[in-house]
Design a protein around this motif. Structure first.
Motif, PDB file in Angstrom:
ATOM      1  N   THR A 224       0.824  -1.203   0.000  1.00  7.68           N
ATOM      2  CA  THR A 224       0.000   0.000   0.000  1.00  7.68           C
ATOM      3  C   THR A 224       0.860   1.257   0.000  1.00  7.68           C
ATOM      4  O   THR A 224       0.573   2.228  -0.701  1.00  7.68           O
ATOM      5  N   SER A 227       2.436   1.647  -3.348  1.00  8.35           N
ATOM      6  CA  SER A 227       1.414   2.083  -4.294  1.00  8.35           C
ATOM      7  C   SER A 227       1.179   3.585  -4.197  1.00  8.35           C
ATOM      8  O   SER A 227       1.013   4.268  -5.214  1.00  8.35           O
ATOM      9  N   LEU A 228       1.202   4.115  -2.969  1.00 13.00           N
ATOM     10  CA  LEU A 228       1.056   5.555  -2.790  1.00 13.00           C
ATOM     11  C   LEU A 228       2.216   6.293  -3.434  1.00 13.00           C
ATOM     12  O   LEU A 228       2.017   7.304  -4.124  1.00 13.00           O
ATOM     13  N   SER A 231       1.753   6.230  -7.153  1.00 17.32           N
ATOM     14  CA  SER A 231       0.663   7.115  -7.533  1.00 17.32           C
ATOM     15  C   SER A 231       1.102   8.567  -7.484  1.00 17.32           C
ATOM     16  O   SER A 231       0.799   9.358  -8.392  1.00 17.32           O
ATOM     17  N   TYR A 232       1.843   8.908  -6.442  1.00 11.77           N
ATOM     18  CA  TYR A 232       2.353  10.274  -6.320  1.00 11.77           C
ATOM     19  C   TYR A 232       3.262  10.607  -7.490  1.00 11.77           C
ATOM     20  O   TYR A 232       3.143  11.664  -8.109  1.00 11.77           O
ATOM     21  N   TYR A 254      -1.740  14.726  -1.919  1.00 13.39           N
ATOM     22  CA  TYR A 254      -0.523  14.013  -1.541  1.00 13.39           C
ATOM     23  C   TYR A 254       0.269  14.643  -0.396  1.00 13.39           C
ATOM     24  O   TYR A 254       1.101  13.963   0.211  1.00 13.39           O
ATOM     25  N   LYS A 329       0.222   9.059   8.518  1.00 13.66           N
ATOM     26  CA  LYS A 329      -1.150   8.588   8.353  1.00 13.66           C
ATOM     27  C   LYS A 329      -2.101   9.574   9.011  1.00 13.66           C
ATOM     28  O   LYS A 329      -1.976   9.899  10.190  1.00 13.66           O
ATOM     29  N   SER A 333      -5.898   7.732   5.573  1.00 14.62           N
ATOM     30  CA  SER A 333      -5.089   8.054   4.396  1.00 14.62           C
ATOM     31  C   SER A 333      -3.655   8.390   4.792  1.00 14.62           C
ATOM     32  O   SER A 333      -3.401   8.862   5.897  1.00 14.62           O
ATOM     33  N   TRP A 334      -2.737   8.150   3.866  1.00 12.33           N
ATOM     34  CA  TRP A 334      -1.337   8.500   4.063  1.00 12.33           C
ATOM     35  C   TRP A 334      -1.003   9.719   3.207  1.00 12.33           C
ATOM     36  O   TRP A 334      -1.424   9.805   2.045  1.00 12.33           O
ATOM     37  N   LYS A 335      -0.240  10.646   3.788  1.00 12.77           N
ATOM     38  CA  LYS A 335       0.206  11.823   3.045  1.00 12.77           C
ATOM     39  C   LYS A 335       1.707  12.033   3.267  1.00 12.77           C
ATOM     40  O   LYS A 335       2.265  11.572   4.268  1.00 12.77           O
TER      41      LYS A 335
END
Length: 352
Positions: A224, A227-228, A231-232, A254, A329, A333-335
């Motif tokens: 995960t 994947s972030l 995606s970023y 993000y 987190k 969601s993670w940023k």
């Protein structure tokens, strides 16, 4: 971690048609993340990380600079509030009842104190009193940390330190043993803990940082997090000729903390252009905790062409592109709150 201008954001600038961002997009002043008095402190890296992640803030001086004031004492209310905010806790009950009689209705941290009480992080001083404005002591912060992280940190398996100034029957003795057994706390000397001594903001911050980076329960999968990062990176590279709305959406999707403030500020200045990334990044999770993680990318190179106002000419630079994303987190969601990669040292090359 010293503050630097992150090349990753320079890359983002290079792919965009720059336009001013609304001041309302970022509520915290970009300059407020640069706390000069942190960098010479023994816990500089940990404190700076907490500042980047919006867990600690600073004090604005009359000259307009910001200070962390790591050697300043911290109150019981302030430390309870910092724990509550870092763990993103809320009240367990909708009841309007309040646990302490000495915290007035207009106290700025009244809600956080109530939340800390709900979750068993604080117990008060007896007689319905909390002592919100009293300086928090070293044993109190150790106890609060153990209580706050009892569900996400294993306090077994280590060897506790035997401090000569911690009586065996003291109310905090068991918590001090737990915290010392896994290296969360150390003494003021080889044999003494510093019982009764007022804790400083620096000490409290380092202890909290250690705890946040030892959480091992309810972890997000490495897939995960990778994947972030992918995606970023995909979003980053798609921002060629982006509109203001697209830039804002990217930032809000993000970024958080320092990275959000830096992106918002940098887009307003817009000083870089013509950047090329060669190759494809492969991401690896470097650390994974309940609320914080680091993901590093490798395998690409980057070339940037930009105008250097000091040299008054265009400059071309090429180097390995290996960003490390510091993630936090927030809810589910993670940023990304900080990006670290090859760049110039902000403190040495920019401030001076």
């Amino acid at each position: 971690m010293k503050k630097v201008y992150m090349l990753l954001l320079a890359v983002l600038l290079a792919f965009t048609a720059i336009m001013p961002m609304s001041a309302s997009a970022q509520t915290r002043d970009f300059d407020s993340y640069f706390l000069f008095d942190v960098w010479d402190h023994w816990g500089a890296d940990q404190l700076d990380d907490l500042v980047n992640a919006d867990i600690f803030g600073g004090y604005k001086t009359s000259q307009g600079d910001y200070e962390f004031r790591p050697n300043r004492t911290i109150t019981r209310a302030e430390f309870a509030a910092i724990i509550v905010r870092s763990l993103q806790l809320t009240r367990k009950s909708a009841s309007t009842s309040y646990p302490f009689t000495d915290v007035p209705a207009n106290h700025a941290l009244r809600n956080e104190i109530a939340i800390a009480s709900d979750h068993g992080i604080i117990a008060g001083l007896g007689g319905g009193k909390f002592g919100p404005n009293q300086n928090v002591t070293r044993e109190q912060i150790a106890s609060m940390i153990v209580r706050a992280f009892s569900d996400t940190i294993s306090f077994t398996g280590g060897t506790a330190k035997n401090f000569t100034d911690v009586p065996a029957g003291h109310w905090a003795a068991a918590d001090i043993k737990k915290a010392s057994s896994i290296g969360l706390v150390s003494g003021v000397s080889q044999t003494t803990f510093g019982m009764g001594r007022a804790a400083t903001r620096g000490e409290a911050g380092v202890l909290l940082h250690r705890a946040l980076n030892r959480e091992t329960k309810n972890l997000t999968s490495a897939d995960t997090l990778v994947s972030l990062a992918n995606s970023y990176q995909t979003s980053l590279l798609s921002l060629d000729n982006a509109t203001k709305t697209q830039l804002t959406n990217h930032i809000n999707t993000y970024y958080t903390g320092f990275q959000k403030a830096f992106a918002t500020e940098a887009y307003e200045f817009g000083y870089l252009e013509d950047t090329t990334i060669n190759g494809k990044l492969t991401f690896t999770v470097k650390s994974n905790n309940t609320r914080f993680a680091k993901v590093q990318g490798k395998g690409a190179t980057i070339t940037i062409n930009y105008y250097d106002p000091d040299l008054r000419r265009n400059v071309t630079e090429s180097f390995d592109y290996e960003p490390t994303f510091y993630m936090k987190k927030i809810g589910s969601s993670w940023k990304i709150y900080y990006v670290e990669d090859f760049s110039f040292d902000y403190e040495e090359d920019y401030l001076y």
